[in-house]
Write a protein that holds these residues in place. Sequence first.
Motif, mmCIF file in Angstrom:
data_model
loop_
_atom_site.group_PDB
_atom_site.id
_atom_site.type_symbol
_atom_site.label_atom_id
_atom_site.label_comp_id
_atom_site.label_asym_id
_atom_site.label_seq_id
_atom_site.Cartn_x
_atom_site.Cartn_y
_atom_site.Cartn_z
ATOM 1 N N SER A 139 -14.671 24.112 -0.181
ATOM 2 C CA SER A 139 -14.778 24.397 1.261
ATOM 3 C C SER A 139 -15.327 23.432 2.233
ATOM 4 O O SER A 139 -16.229 22.285 1.560
ATOM 5 C CB SER A 139 -15.453 25.749 1.326
ATOM 6 O OG SER A 139 -16.627 25.556 1.191
ATOM 7 N N THR A 140 -14.946 23.551 3.561
ATOM 8 C CA THR A 140 -15.386 22.427 4.467
ATOM 9 C C THR A 140 -17.006 22.811 4.328
ATOM 10 O O THR A 140 -17.733 21.375 4.433
ATOM 11 C CB THR A 140 -14.958 22.799 5.798
ATOM 12 O OG1 THR A 140 -13.438 22.930 5.707
ATOM 13 C CG2 THR A 140 -15.388 21.753 6.737
ATOM 14 N N ARG A 141 -17.666 23.783 4.116
ATOM 15 C CA ARG A 141 -18.986 23.998 4.085
ATOM 16 C C ARG A 141 -19.589 23.171 2.979
ATOM 17 O O ARG A 141 -20.504 22.595 3.113
ATOM 18 C CB ARG A 141 -19.520 25.414 4.326
ATOM 19 C CG ARG A 141 -20.866 25.541 4.248
ATOM 20 C CD ARG A 141 -21.572 25.325 5.449
ATOM 21 N NE ARG A 141 -23.112 25.338 5.452
ATOM 22 C CZ ARG A 141 -23.986 24.262 5.686
ATOM 23 N NH1 ARG A 141 -23.389 23.023 5.805
ATOM 24 N NH2 ARG A 141 -25.284 24.501 5.227
ATOM 25 N N THR A 142 -19.135 23.455 1.904
ATOM 26 C CA THR A 142 -19.526 22.546 0.593
ATOM 27 C C THR A 142 -19.523 20.977 0.963
ATOM 28 O O THR A 142 -20.237 20.325 0.491
ATOM 29 C CB THR A 142 -18.761 23.145 -0.647
ATOM 30 O OG1 THR A 142 -18.800 24.486 -0.889
ATOM 31 C CG2 THR A 142 -19.283 22.418 -1.854
ATOM 32 N N LEU A 148 -22.524 18.303 0.560
ATOM 33 C CA LEU A 148 -22.207 16.885 0.086
ATOM 34 C C LEU A 148 -22.496 15.628 0.770
ATOM 35 O O LEU A 148 -23.278 14.906 0.553
ATOM 36 C CB LEU A 148 -20.721 16.929 -0.390
ATOM 37 C CG LEU A 148 -20.428 17.697 -1.729
ATOM 38 C CD1 LEU A 148 -18.928 17.627 -2.036
ATOM 39 C CD2 LEU A 148 -21.303 17.156 -3.049
ATOM 40 N N VAL A 149 -22.214 15.812 1.976
ATOM 41 C CA VAL A 149 -22.588 14.921 3.002
ATOM 42 C C VAL A 149 -24.098 14.779 3.078
ATOM 43 O O VAL A 149 -24.737 13.606 3.223
ATOM 44 C CB VAL A 149 -21.861 14.856 4.574
ATOM 45 C CG1 VAL A 149 -22.357 13.812 5.398
ATOM 46 C CG2 VAL A 149 -20.052 14.710 4.041
ATOM 47 N N ALA A 150 -24.534 15.980 3.364
ATOM 48 C CA ALA A 150 -26.011 15.859 3.840
ATOM 49 C C ALA A 150 -26.959 15.744 2.540
ATOM 50 O O ALA A 150 -27.864 14.678 2.764
ATOM 51 C CB ALA A 150 -26.453 17.337 4.038
ATOM 52 N N ARG A 151 -26.449 15.657 1.387
ATOM 53 C CA ARG A 151 -27.119 15.258 -0.039
ATOM 54 C C ARG A 151 -27.174 14.062 -0.109
ATOM 55 O O ARG A 151 -28.074 13.208 -0.481
ATOM 56 C CB ARG A 151 -26.615 16.249 -1.026
ATOM 57 C CG ARG A 151 -27.054 17.699 -0.963
ATOM 58 C CD ARG A 151 -27.157 18.475 -2.427
ATOM 59 N NE ARG A 151 -26.104 17.804 -3.334
ATOM 60 C CZ ARG A 151 -25.678 18.901 -4.064
ATOM 61 N NH1 ARG A 151 -25.635 20.160 -3.735
ATOM 62 N NH2 ARG A 151 -24.870 18.406 -5.129
#
Length: 195
Positions: A179-182, A186-189
């Motif tokens: 999903s877009t939220r996942t 991933l970007v934040a991590r």
Amino acid sequence: MIPYGRLAFTLDDVAARAGVSLSTWRRQHHAAFTAAVKPLPGSTRPLLYDAAQVDAHLNGQPVPALPEEPHGQDLLTDAETGAVAGLSASTIRADATTGLIDPGTELHGRRWWTRAAAEARAGRPAQYKGRTPGAKDRAPRRTAPDARVPEVAAALAAAENGTGPAVTAAALAARYGVSTRTAERLVARARTHTA
């Protein structure tokens, strides 16, 4: 608790003993009855009443007191048995299925145990003692590292250097099938991974 040697009545039994239907009993006699005769201790769903007290009330006599001395053959509910044994009611029910205490007696739609069985269960150790005092395994469990995080971190670094395309959550969602939220997570991590 049903005292040893005493019978217990439900409200249906009380109404039948009085010779009226339960609905008539509730309309005409229940208020006076509950003011004079108290349910047996620990009885709920159904409320149970001592037969000797019921008969005395129906005959217009003084209501006799319940025996005060505990007897080994008194019948106890799961909660009362647990209180005597120093365990929870759910442990008593579980112990009855595993054989650590006798299975009890079915009466008035629920299971009852003798006071003697509860006292005998109190003397035996619990099968499961729970967490050992001072245990060191309280740290959070380790999770396997996500292989996508270094890939996203490399793509972010390439985008900042101008050697790769811009990294968007929509593109990552399509690439990894999430999903877009996942993808945003991933970007934040990945940003904390490079930092």
